[in-house]
Design a protein around this motif. Structure first.
Motif, short mmCIF file in Angstrom:
data_model
loop_
_atom_site.label_atom_id
_atom_site.label_comp_id
_atom_site.label_asym_id
_atom_site.label_seq_id
_atom_site.Cartn_x
_atom_site.Cartn_y
_atom_site.Cartn_z
N GLY A 152 0.49 -10.18 0.44
CA GLY A 152 1.17 -10.80 1.58
C GLY A 152 2.24 -11.79 1.19
N VAL A 153 2.91 -11.51 0.04
CA VAL A 153 4.00 -12.38 -0.41
C VAL A 153 5.03 -12.53 0.71
N GLY A 154 5.54 -13.76 0.85
CA GLY A 154 6.39 -14.07 1.99
C GLY A 154 7.72 -13.35 2.00
N ARG A 155 8.30 -13.14 0.84
CA ARG A 155 9.58 -12.44 0.81
C ARG A 155 9.79 -11.85 -0.57
N ILE A 156 10.50 -10.74 -0.59
CA ILE A 156 10.86 -10.07 -1.84
C ILE A 156 12.37 -9.97 -1.88
N ILE A 157 12.96 -10.42 -2.98
CA ILE A 157 14.41 -10.38 -3.14
C ILE A 157 14.75 -9.07 -3.84
N VAL A 158 15.27 -8.10 -3.10
CA VAL A 158 15.51 -6.78 -3.67
C VAL A 158 16.79 -6.80 -4.49
N ASP A 159 16.77 -6.00 -5.59
CA ASP A 159 17.80 -6.13 -6.62
C ASP A 159 18.47 -4.81 -6.98
N SER A 160 17.99 -3.70 -6.42
CA SER A 160 18.58 -2.39 -6.74
C SER A 160 18.22 -1.40 -5.65
N PHE A 161 18.98 -0.30 -5.61
CA PHE A 161 18.65 0.76 -4.65
C PHE A 161 17.31 1.40 -4.99
N ALA A 162 17.01 1.54 -6.28
CA ALA A 162 15.71 2.09 -6.68
C ALA A 162 14.59 1.23 -6.15
N GLU A 163 14.76 -0.08 -6.19
CA GLU A 163 13.70 -0.97 -5.68
C GLU A 163 13.56 -0.84 -4.17
N ILE A 164 14.68 -0.72 -3.48
CA ILE A 164 14.60 -0.52 -2.02
C ILE A 164 13.80 0.74 -1.71
N ASP A 165 14.06 1.81 -2.47
CA ASP A 165 13.32 3.05 -2.24
C ASP A 165 11.84 2.88 -2.54
N ARG A 166 11.52 2.22 -3.68
CA ARG A 166 10.11 1.99 -4.03
C ARG A 166 9.40 1.18 -2.95
N LEU A 167 10.04 0.11 -2.54
CA LEU A 167 9.40 -0.78 -1.57
C LEU A 167 9.29 -0.12 -0.20
N THR A 168 10.29 0.66 0.18
CA THR A 168 10.24 1.38 1.45
C THR A 168 9.09 2.37 1.46
N ALA A 169 8.94 3.15 0.38
CA ALA A 169 7.83 4.11 0.30
C ALA A 169 6.48 3.38 0.34
N LEU A 170 6.39 2.28 -0.35
CA LEU A 170 5.15 1.52 -0.38
C LEU A 170 4.83 0.95 1.00
N ALA A 171 5.84 0.45 1.71
CA ALA A 171 5.63 -0.09 3.04
C ALA A 171 5.16 0.98 4.01
N ARG A 172 5.76 2.15 3.90
CA ARG A 172 5.32 3.25 4.78
C ARG A 172 3.87 3.62 4.47
N GLU A 173 3.54 3.69 3.20
CA GLU A 173 2.18 4.05 2.78
C GLU A 173 1.16 3.03 3.28
N ARG A 174 1.53 1.75 3.21
CA ARG A 174 0.61 0.68 3.58
C ARG A 174 0.66 0.34 5.07
N GLY A 175 1.68 0.83 5.75
CA GLY A 175 1.82 0.50 7.17
C GLY A 175 2.18 -0.96 7.40
N VAL A 176 3.02 -1.52 6.51
CA VAL A 176 3.41 -2.92 6.61
C VAL A 176 4.92 -3.02 6.66
N ARG A 177 5.41 -4.22 6.92
CA ARG A 177 6.86 -4.44 7.03
C ARG A 177 7.23 -5.67 6.20
N PRO A 178 7.39 -5.50 4.90
CA PRO A 178 7.70 -6.65 4.04
C PRO A 178 9.05 -7.27 4.40
N LYS A 179 9.12 -8.58 4.27
CA LYS A 179 10.37 -9.30 4.48
C LYS A 179 11.16 -9.30 3.17
#
Length: 461
Positions: A152-179
């Motif tokens: 439940g980290v408060g915010r993630i500072i995204v740094d690359s398109f690959a990271e956006i893709d990783r985090l998006t897939a993870l959020a969909r899998e977990r059913g969460v909406r990271p900031k």
């Protein structure tokens, strides 16, 4: 280097001529801006921190040892918190992190930035509220992102398109909406060492503003509508004294905010201007106080928002060095004193580049003083060096020490709270020093000294 010493000591002293050598020097002076606030000369002329004699610290904990003035660190944290009452102050844990420091900064009301799984683990194990943690890094692994999301980290500072893709897939899998915030490379050439300047175009961090990648990253997050885009982030470097870089950075980032508003009808609510605020390592450095920084940054942001017709976003900053750096000094014992044909005197101590790599890595400058006594001897230009098998193993390039410095003396080097223990190594199989926090005349071990058993425990061969 002390207040009345010549600035010519920095750099190639061979080309400076003899005039600066005649500058009067009192080798026993302590320049206040270089030392933790509770350090002074006590009984017998020895340094004392919060009332505790450094000779007693050396006897109890050995040398080298990092000595943390806890009240100083806490005061600096509060000063940033009070100077930015309407902003979030994130302590940049990469400067120095251990569980005790996590608790200190949390108790003083600060947030915390981490940039690796290990730093995140340290923060969580110390009881830091996950919602008050920000997660940096240019190559966060799936495992690190998973842990951050699950915690439940408060915010993630995204740094690359690959990271956006990783985090998006993870959020969909977990059913969460990271900031998230998008880290923007704004093209500012900070006046600092090449290796700690982080906003010019040719480097590994962030999304290029000039090339359009930053806008594309923001649009991608908004269009996919899985992650919650809170704002933009810019960090222009470290050990910065000139506010003009922050002004240029804010102008460019807020112009991107306006571009996003105009293209998608979304006005992002947050802006992080990073950290990198400089400290005094020598008397050549003149850092601004937190309230002055706050005044300058707020004026910059308010002015640029008015120019772009933007609502003023919620501001974040990330001081690390400015909080922990001045609150720590390193205490060494002298082992040898060697005059090299009248060219220079080398004072060798029982640490070196394994506990402070910054002089070798960044050509950083430090000050030093004999800590166990005062001296009436004439000043001697010396170089404080370490015990490692490298000619570049230098702790303090040039400093006036008393001509009677000798084996067994203690030497203290201020301003070593940031990046020294964090970047420490086991070069030459030297165990890393402990960290001792001192408060109200009492010392407590917060990071113990490594032992040879620790080194051998990892050697499974």
């Amino acid at each position: 280097m002390r207040a009345h010493e010549a600035g010519a000591l920095h750099g190639d002293i061979g080309n400076r001529g003899p005039a600066w050598l005649r500058t009067p020097v009192d080798v026993n002076d302590l320049v206040p801006q270089l030392w933790p606030r509770n350090v002074a000369r006590g009984a017998g002329g020895a340094l004392a921190v919060a009332g505790l004699d450094v000779r007693d610290l050396a006897a109890e904990f050995g040398t080298p040892v990092y000595v943390l003035d806890e009240d100083d660190l806490r005061a600096r944290a509060r000063e940033f918190r009070d100077a930015f009452p309407d902003a979030d102050v994130y302590y940049a844990g990469k400067a120095f992190l251990c569980r005790a420091v996590v608790r200190m900064i949390a108790e003083e009301g600060l947030f915390l930035d981490v940039c690796s799984g290990g730093e995140l683990a340290t923060a969580l194990s110390a009881g830091m509220e996950p919602a008050r943690i920000g997660f940096h890094g240019n190559n966060k692994s799936v495992a690190e992102l998973t842990r951050a999301v699950d915690a439940g980290v408060g915010r993630i500072i995204v740094d690359s398109f690959a990271e956006i893709d990783r985090l998006t897939a993870l959020a969909r899998e977990r059913g969460v909406r990271p900031k998230v915030l998008v880290r923007v490379t704004v093209g500012v050439e900070a006046h600092t060492h090449e290796f700690i300047a982080t906003a010019h175009e040719d480097q590994k961090f962030g999304f290029s503003l000039a090339g359009g990648a930053a806008a594309a990253a923001a649009f991608k997050i908004l269009d996919e509508d899985v992650l919650e885009l809170r704002g933009l982030h810019s960090h222009i470097g470290s050990q910065i004294f000139d506010a003009s870089g922050f002004e240029v950075s804010a102008r460019r980032v807020l112009a991107l905010q306006a571009q996003i508003r105009d293209a998608r009808g979304v006005e992002l609510p947050e802006l992080d201007l990073g950290g990198g605020f400089g400290i005094a390592y020598t008397t050549q450095d003149d850092p601004a106080a937190p309230h002055e920084l706050a005044k300058r940054l707020r004026k910059i942001v308010d002015g640029e928002c008015a120019a772009e017709n933007l609502a003023v976003p919620h501001l974040s900053i990330e001081p690390g060095r400015a909080i922990v750096g001045p609150a720590v000094f390193t205490l060494y014992e002298v082992g040898t004193v060697k005059d090299v044909d009248g060219i220079r005197t080398y004072v060798s101590v029982d640490g070196g580049m394994s506990d402070n790599i910054r002089t070798a890595l960044y050509d950083a400058s430090y000050s030093a003083t004999v800590a166990n006594r005062v001296s009436g001897a004439e000043p001697m230009l010396a170089r404080v060096v370490g015990k490692h098998c490298e000619s570049g193993d230098i702790v303090v390039k040039d400093e006036f020490l008393p001509a009677d410095v000798q084996p067994g003396d203690l030497v203290a080097v201020p301003g070593t709270g940031a990046y020294c223990r964090s970047m420490a190594s086991n070069y030459n199989h030297v165990p890393r020093p402990p960290v001792v926090a001192v408060r109200d005349g009492r010392a407590r071990l917060i990071v113990r000294r490594e032992t040879e058993d620790d080194l051998l425990a990892l050697d499974v061969g």
